[in-house]
Scaffold this motif. Structure first.
Motif, PDB file in Angstrom:
ATOM      1  N   ASP A  44      28.349  82.966  98.807  1.00 48.73           N
ATOM      2  CA  ASP A  44      29.771  83.238  99.015  1.00 48.73           C
ATOM      3  C   ASP A  44      30.496  82.072  99.666  1.00 48.73           C
ATOM      4  O   ASP A  44      29.935  81.350 100.491  1.00 48.73           O
ATOM      5  N   PHE A  45      31.758  81.962  99.336  1.00 48.27           N
ATOM      6  CA  PHE A  45      32.627  80.948  99.913  1.00 48.27           C
ATOM      7  C   PHE A  45      32.880  81.215 101.391  1.00 48.27           C
ATOM      8  O   PHE A  45      33.061  82.372 101.794  1.00 48.27           O
ATOM      9  N   VAL A  46      32.909  80.141 102.186  1.00 48.32           N
ATOM     10  CA  VAL A  46      33.225  80.256 103.611  1.00 48.32           C
ATOM     11  C   VAL A  46      34.507  79.487 103.934  1.00 48.32           C
ATOM     12  O   VAL A  46      35.463  80.057 104.458  1.00 48.32           O
ATOM     13  N   ALA A  47      34.515  78.196 103.623  1.00 51.58           N
ATOM     14  CA  ALA A  47      35.676  77.367 103.953  1.00 51.58           C
ATOM     15  C   ALA A  47      35.622  76.084 103.153  1.00 51.58           C
ATOM     16  O   ALA A  47      34.542  75.644 102.744  1.00 51.58           O
ATOM     17  N   THR A  48      36.790  75.468 102.959  1.00 49.71           N
ATOM     18  CA  THR A  48      36.854  74.195 102.276  1.00 49.71           C
ATOM     19  C   THR A  48      38.016  73.369 102.817  1.00 49.71           C
ATOM     20  O   THR A  48      38.976  73.923 103.368  1.00 49.71           O
ATOM     21  N   VAL A  49      37.924  72.060 102.658  1.00 49.35           N
ATOM     22  CA  VAL A  49      38.996  71.170 103.085  1.00 49.35           C
ATOM     23  C   VAL A  49      39.209  70.102 102.015  1.00 49.35           C
ATOM     24  O   VAL A  49      38.245  69.527 101.493  1.00 49.35           O
ATOM     25  N   ASN A  50      40.481  69.881 101.672  1.00 53.95           N
ATOM     26  CA  ASN A  50      40.822  68.836 100.719  1.00 53.95           C
ATOM     27  C   ASN A  50      40.760  67.484 101.427  1.00 53.95           C
ATOM     28  O   ASN A  50      41.318  67.318 102.506  1.00 53.95           O
ATOM     29  N   TRP A  51      40.071  66.550 100.797  1.00 52.57           N
ATOM     30  CA  TRP A  51      39.800  65.274 101.477  1.00 52.57           C
ATOM     31  C   TRP A  51      41.046  64.430 101.660  1.00 52.57           C
ATOM     32  O   TRP A  51      41.145  63.662 102.625  1.00 52.57           O
ATOM     33  N   ASN A  52      42.024  64.564 100.795  1.00 50.13           N
ATOM     34  CA  ASN A  52      43.241  63.748 100.891  1.00 50.13           C
ATOM     35  C   ASN A  52      44.347  64.437 101.692  1.00 50.13           C
ATOM     36  O   ASN A  52      44.929  63.848 102.588  1.00 50.13           O
ATOM     37  N   SER A  53      44.625  65.695 101.347  1.00 50.33           N
ATOM     38  CA  SER A  53      45.723  66.394 102.003  1.00 50.33           C
ATOM     39  C   SER A  53      45.325  67.019 103.329  1.00 50.33           C
ATOM     40  O   SER A  53      46.185  67.291 104.175  1.00 50.33           O
ATOM     41  N   GLY A  54      44.022  67.301 103.492  1.00 47.02           N
ATOM     42  CA  GLY A  54      43.561  67.985 104.685  1.00 47.02           C
ATOM     43  C   GLY A  54      43.777  69.489 104.653  1.00 47.02           C
ATOM     44  O   GLY A  54      43.503  70.174 105.633  1.00 47.02           O
ATOM     45  N   ARG A  55      44.253  70.006 103.513  1.00 44.42           N
ATOM     46  CA  ARG A  55      44.499  71.453 103.415  1.00 44.42           C
ATOM     47  C   ARG A  55      43.186  72.212 103.559  1.00 44.42           C
ATOM     48  O   ARG A  55      42.198  71.900 102.924  1.00 44.42           O
ATOM     49  N   GLU A  56      43.216  73.233 104.404  1.00 44.66           N
ATOM     50  CA  GLU A  56      42.040  74.042 104.659  1.00 44.66           C
ATOM     51  C   GLU A  56      42.219  75.430 104.043  1.00 44.66           C
ATOM     52  O   GLU A  56      43.318  75.994 104.072  1.00 44.66           O
ATOM     53  N   VAL A  57      41.125  75.979 103.532  1.00 46.67           N
ATOM     54  CA  VAL A  57      41.118  77.344 103.002  1.00 46.67           C
ATOM     55  C   VAL A  57      39.902  78.048 103.585  1.00 46.67           C
ATOM     56  O   VAL A  57      38.813  77.462 103.644  1.00 46.67           O
ATOM     57  N   TYR A  58      40.105  79.305 104.005  1.00 48.59           N
ATOM     58  CA  TYR A  58      39.025  80.076 104.622  1.00 48.59           C
ATOM     59  C   TYR A  58      38.854  81.416 103.947  1.00 48.59           C
ATOM     60  O   TYR A  58      39.816  82.023 103.472  1.00 48.59           O
ATOM     61  N   ARG A  65      37.799  82.516 113.385  1.00 45.42           N
ATOM     62  CA  ARG A  65      36.519  82.293 114.081  1.00 45.42           C
ATOM     63  C   ARG A  65      35.899  80.954 113.714  1.00 45.42           C
ATOM     64  O   ARG A  65      35.266  80.309 114.553  1.00 45.42           O
ATOM     65  N   PHE A  66      36.017  80.554 112.462  1.00 48.38           N
ATOM     66  CA  PHE A  66      35.431  79.311 111.978  1.00 48.38           C
ATOM     67  C   PHE A  66      36.528  78.285 111.736  1.00 48.38           C
ATOM     68  O   PHE A  66      37.650  78.625 111.333  1.00 48.38           O
ATOM     69  N   THR A  67      36.180  77.014 111.950  1.00 52.67           N
ATOM     70  CA  THR A  67      37.103  75.921 111.686  1.00 52.67           C
ATOM     71  C   THR A  67      36.372  74.810 110.946  1.00 52.67           C
ATOM     72  O   THR A  67      35.306  74.369 111.395  1.00 52.67           O
ATOM     73  N   ILE A  68      36.947  74.386 109.839  1.00 54.87           N
ATOM     74  CA  ILE A  68      36.380  73.273 109.087  1.00 54.87           C
ATOM     75  C   ILE A  68      37.136  72.006 109.465  1.00 54.87           C
ATOM     76  O   ILE A  68      38.343  72.032 109.705  1.00 54.87           O
ATOM     77  N   ALA A  69      36.396  70.909 109.545  1.00 54.52           N
ATOM     78  CA  ALA A  69      37.005  69.632 109.902  1.00 54.52           C
ATOM     79  C   ALA A  69      36.314  68.515 109.141  1.00 54.52           C
ATOM     80  O   ALA A  69      35.166  68.687 108.718  1.00 54.52           O
ATOM     81  N   LYS A  70      37.017  67.405 108.977  1.00 58.72           N
ATOM     82  CA  LYS A  70      36.442  66.283 108.234  1.00 58.72           C
ATOM     83  C   LYS A  70      36.615  64.988 108.995  1.00 58.72           C
ATOM     84  O   LYS A  70      37.558  64.842 109.777  1.00 58.72           O
ATOM     85  N   ASP A  71      35.715  64.073 108.723  1.00 54.22           N
ATOM     86  CA  ASP A  71      35.820  62.710 109.252  1.00 54.22           C
ATOM     87  C   ASP A  71      35.719  61.787 108.052  1.00 54.22           C
ATOM     88  O   ASP A  71      34.627  61.560 107.524  1.00 54.22           O
ATOM     89  N   ASN A  72      36.865  61.283 107.615  1.00 52.79           N
ATOM     90  CA  ASN A  72      36.889  60.462 106.406  1.00 52.79           C
ATOM     91  C   ASN A  72      36.044  59.203 106.564  1.00 52.79           C
ATOM     92  O   ASN A  72      35.347  58.794 105.628  1.00 52.79           O
ATOM     93  N   ALA A  73      36.086  58.615 107.735  1.00 50.16           N
ATOM     94  CA  ALA A  73      35.356  57.362 107.947  1.00 50.16           C
ATOM     95  C   ALA A  73      33.855  57.570 107.818  1.00 50.16           C
ATOM     96  O   ALA A  73      33.131  56.683 107.355  1.00 50.16           O
ATOM     97  N   LYS A  74      33.382  58.745 108.226  1.00 51.42           N
ATOM     98  CA  LYS A  74      31.944  59.034 108.174  1.00 51.42           C
ATOM     99  C   LYS A  74      31.563  59.806 106.916  1.00 51.42           C
ATOM    100  O   LYS A  74      30.382  60.105 106.717  1.00 51.42           O
TER     101      LYS A  74
END
Length: 123
Positions: A44-58, A65-74
């Motif tokens: 099942d789907f939990v969360a996703t983040v668009n790499w360019n816009s940063g849009r998050e979907v849960y 309760r959950f938070t998705i985050a990205k580090d483009n450099a890494k």
């Protein structure tokens, strides 16, 4: 060679927190997300983040309760999980999708998958 390497799973008591990490190598993605699979159930789907816009979907079950985050450099995506419940117990999979085609919560739109990391929440 494209690889997604997850880490951070483990055993935690209900109400506790865990942070999952997923480091990607070999390419960048349009979006990266997390899915989970409990024994005998669908992935099942939990969360996703668009790499360019940063849009998050849960998923509704994890909102607030959950938070998705990205580090483009890494080239790394994280999943901070708070207020964990026994029903959150599952193998958590990181996924990357190459193109922005189709709804980002749909499993079949993801092209690359990690090996999974176990999260167990005790009551």
């Amino acid at each position: 060679q494209v690889q997604l390497l997850e880490s951070g799973g483990g055993l935690v008591q209900a109400g506790g927190s865990l942070r999952l990490s997923c480091a990607a190598s070999g390419r960048t993605f349009n979006a990266m997300g997390w899915f989970r699979q409990a024994p005998g159930k669908e992935r099942d789907f939990v969360a996703t983040v668009n790499w360019n816009s940063g849009r998050e979907v849960y998923a509704d079950s994890v909102k607030g309760r959950f938070t998705i985050a990205k580090d483009n450099a890494k080239n790394t995506v994280y999943l901070q999980m708070n207020s964990l419940r026994p029903e959150d117990t599952a193998v958590y999979f990181c996924a990357g999708r190459a193109m922005g085609l189709g709804p980002p919560h749909v499993r079949s739109t993801y092209d690359y998958w990690g090996q999974g990391t176990q999260v167990t929440v005790s009551s």
